[in-house]
Design a protein around this motif. Structure first.
Motif, PDB file in Angstrom:
ATOM      1  N   ILE A  19       0.837  -1.202   0.000  1.00 22.34           N
ATOM      2  CA  ILE A  19       0.000   0.000   0.000  1.00 22.34           C
ATOM      3  C   ILE A  19       0.870   1.250   0.000  1.00 22.34           C
ATOM      4  N   ASP A  20       1.931   1.251   0.796  1.00 27.34           N
ATOM      5  CA  ASP A  20       2.860   2.392   0.796  1.00 27.34           C
ATOM      6  C   ASP A  20       3.465   2.601  -0.592  1.00 27.34           C
ATOM      7  N   ALA A  21       3.779   1.515  -1.297  1.00 30.98           N
ATOM      8  CA  ALA A  21       4.329   1.620  -2.652  1.00 30.98           C
ATOM      9  C   ALA A  21       3.295   2.214  -3.605  1.00 30.98           C
ATOM     10  N   TRP A  22       2.044   1.818  -3.478  1.00 29.77           N
ATOM     11  CA  TRP A  22       0.986   2.403  -4.324  1.00 29.77           C
ATOM     12  C   TRP A  22       0.860   3.895  -4.060  1.00 29.77           C
ATOM     13  N   ILE A  23       1.013   4.284  -2.799  1.00 28.79           N
ATOM     14  CA  ILE A  23       0.962   5.712  -2.469  1.00 28.79           C
ATOM     15  C   ILE A  23       2.159   6.427  -3.096  1.00 28.79           C
ATOM     16  N   ALA A  24       3.338   5.846  -2.981  1.00 32.33           N
ATOM     17  CA  ALA A  24       4.546   6.445  -3.563  1.00 32.33           C
ATOM     18  C   ALA A  24       4.424   6.577  -5.083  1.00 32.33           C
ATOM     19  N   ASP A  25       3.757   5.618  -5.709  1.00 31.19           N
ATOM     20  CA  ASP A  25       3.569   5.633  -7.168  1.00 31.19           C
ATOM     21  C   ASP A  25       2.421   6.535  -7.609  1.00 31.19           C
ATOM     22  N   GLY A  26       1.661   7.064  -6.656  1.00 33.24           N
ATOM     23  CA  GLY A  26       0.543   7.931  -6.994  1.00 33.24           C
ATOM     24  C   GLY A  26      -0.744   7.209  -7.313  1.00 33.24           C
ATOM     25  N   VAL A  27      -0.746   5.892  -7.151  1.00 32.48           N
ATOM     26  CA  VAL A  27      -1.967   5.115  -7.389  1.00 32.48           C
ATOM     27  C   VAL A  27      -3.000   5.426  -6.309  1.00 32.48           C
ATOM     28  N   LEU A  28      -2.527   5.592  -5.087  1.00 31.40           N
ATOM     29  CA  LEU A  28      -3.379   5.964  -3.954  1.00 31.40           C
ATOM     30  C   LEU A  28      -2.878   7.283  -3.383  1.00 31.40           C
ATOM     31  N   GLY A  29      -3.783   8.003  -2.739  1.00 27.16           N
ATOM     32  CA  GLY A  29      -3.400   9.183  -1.976  1.00 27.16           C
ATOM     33  C   GLY A  29      -2.962  10.377  -2.786  1.00 27.16           C
ATOM     34  N   GLY A  30      -3.353  10.427  -4.030  1.00 26.93           N
ATOM     35  CA  GLY A  30      -2.981  11.561  -4.858  1.00 26.93           C
ATOM     36  C   GLY A  30      -3.757  12.817  -4.488  1.00 26.93           C
ATOM     37  N   GLU A  31      -3.459  13.885  -5.204  1.00 27.87           N
ATOM     38  CA  GLU A  31      -4.168  15.146  -4.955  1.00 27.87           C
ATOM     39  C   GLU A  31      -5.672  14.958  -5.130  1.00 27.87           C
ATOM     40  N   GLN A  32      -6.047  14.257  -6.190  1.00 35.57           N
ATOM     41  CA  GLN A  32      -7.450  13.932  -6.443  1.00 35.57           C
ATOM     42  C   GLN A  32      -7.683  12.502  -5.960  1.00 35.57           C
ATOM     43  N   ASN A  34      -9.403   8.926  -5.364  1.00 39.75           N
ATOM     44  CA  ASN A  34     -10.170   8.091  -6.278  1.00 39.75           C
ATOM     45  C   ASN A  34     -10.903   6.992  -5.514  1.00 39.75           C
ATOM     46  N   ALA A  35     -11.629   6.167  -6.236  1.00 40.54           N
ATOM     47  CA  ALA A  35     -12.434   5.117  -5.607  1.00 40.54           C
ATOM     48  C   ALA A  35     -11.569   4.163  -4.780  1.00 40.54           C
ATOM     49  N   ALA A  36     -10.369   3.870  -5.260  1.00 41.53           N
ATOM     50  CA  ALA A  36      -9.489   2.962  -4.522  1.00 41.53           C
ATOM     51  C   ALA A  36      -9.124   3.531  -3.153  1.00 41.53           C
ATOM     52  N   ASP A  37      -8.890   4.839  -3.086  1.00 40.05           N
ATOM     53  CA  ASP A  37      -8.593   5.473  -1.800  1.00 40.05           C
ATOM     54  C   ASP A  37      -9.736   5.232  -0.813  1.00 40.05           C
ATOM     55  N   PHE A  38     -10.960   5.379  -1.330  1.00 39.15           N
ATOM     56  CA  PHE A  38     -12.130   5.252  -0.467  1.00 39.15           C
ATOM     57  C   PHE A  38     -12.475   3.798  -0.140  1.00 39.15           C
ATOM     58  N   MET A  39     -11.793   2.862  -0.771  1.00 41.71           N
ATOM     59  CA  MET A  39     -11.944   1.454  -0.409  1.00 41.71           C
ATOM     60  C   MET A  39     -10.831   1.005   0.546  1.00 41.71           C
ATOM     61  N   VAL A  40      -9.619   1.430   0.250  1.00 40.30           N
ATOM     62  CA  VAL A  40      -8.460   0.973   1.028  1.00 40.30           C
ATOM     63  C   VAL A  40      -8.432   1.624   2.410  1.00 40.30           C
ATOM     64  N   ALA A  41      -8.614   2.929   2.484  1.00 40.99           N
ATOM     65  CA  ALA A  41      -8.503   3.626   3.770  1.00 40.99           C
ATOM     66  C   ALA A  41      -9.479   3.089   4.819  1.00 40.99           C
ATOM     67  N   PRO A  42     -10.765   2.899   4.510  1.00 42.03           N
ATOM     68  CA  PRO A  42     -11.656   2.347   5.533  1.00 42.03           C
ATOM     69  C   PRO A  42     -11.281   0.918   5.950  1.00 42.03           C
ATOM     70  N   SER A  43     -10.758   0.144   5.007  1.00 38.38           N
ATOM     71  CA  SER A  43     -10.322  -1.214   5.360  1.00 38.38           C
ATOM     72  C   SER A  43      -9.154  -1.168   6.337  1.00 38.38           C
ATOM     73  N   ASP A  67      -5.646   8.712   8.027  1.00 40.96           N
ATOM     74  CA  ASP A  67      -5.892   9.965   8.750  1.00 40.96           C
ATOM     75  C   ASP A  67      -6.456  11.044   7.832  1.00 40.96           C
ATOM     76  N   ARG A  68      -6.040  11.040   6.594  1.00 40.90           N
ATOM     77  CA  ARG A  68      -6.539  12.038   5.638  1.00 40.90           C
ATOM     78  C   ARG A  68      -8.022  11.814   5.320  1.00 40.90           C
ATOM     79  N   LEU A  69      -8.385  10.564   5.088  1.00 44.45           N
ATOM     80  CA  LEU A  69      -9.750  10.268   4.687  1.00 44.45           C
ATOM     81  C   LEU A  69     -10.690  10.109   5.866  1.00 44.45           C
ATOM     82  N   LEU A  70     -10.165   9.670   7.000  1.00 42.01           N
ATOM     83  CA  LEU A  70     -10.991   9.390   8.164  1.00 42.01           C
ATOM     84  C   LEU A  70     -10.352  10.009   9.396  1.00 42.01           C
ATOM     85  N   PRO A  71     -10.318  11.323   9.473  1.00 42.72           N
ATOM     86  CA  PRO A  71      -9.662  11.969  10.620  1.00 42.72           C
ATOM     87  C   PRO A  71     -10.424  11.704  11.919  1.00 42.72           C
TER      88      PRO A  71
END
Length: 74
Positions: A19-32, A34-43, A67-71
């Motif tokens: 997951i950290d690698a996906w964030i580093a690659d911009g797949v997750l946690g980008g400026e905009q 996406n649906a994956a962010d809203f699936m992974v963060a709650p899990s 923390d960003r999505l669910l403070p």
């Protein structure tokens, strides 16, 4: 049972690395977000209900995503 729980907990650090690698690659946690962010963060947040795994998340981008999505409520 206890053996299955140990196996699942042993799989958590490599999962967080992925997951950290996906964030580093911009797949997750980008400026905009996406649906994956809203699936992974709650899990991940559900996993964090276990206080014994919190230390595995400390300092990780995966925790920042949660923390960003669910403070914490104010």
């Amino acid at each position: 049972g206890p053996a299955a729980e140990r196996e699942l907990l042993a799989e958590l650090p490599p999962l967080l690395d992925r997951i950290d690698a996906w964030i580093a690659d911009g797949v997750l946690g980008g400026e905009q977000l996406n649906a994956a962010d809203f699936m992974v963060a709650p899990s991940l947040a559900l996993i964090l209900y276990r206080p014994d795994v919190r230390s595995l998340f400390e300092g990780r981008p995966a925790l920042e995503l949660v923390d960003r999505l669910l403070p914490e409520p104010a």
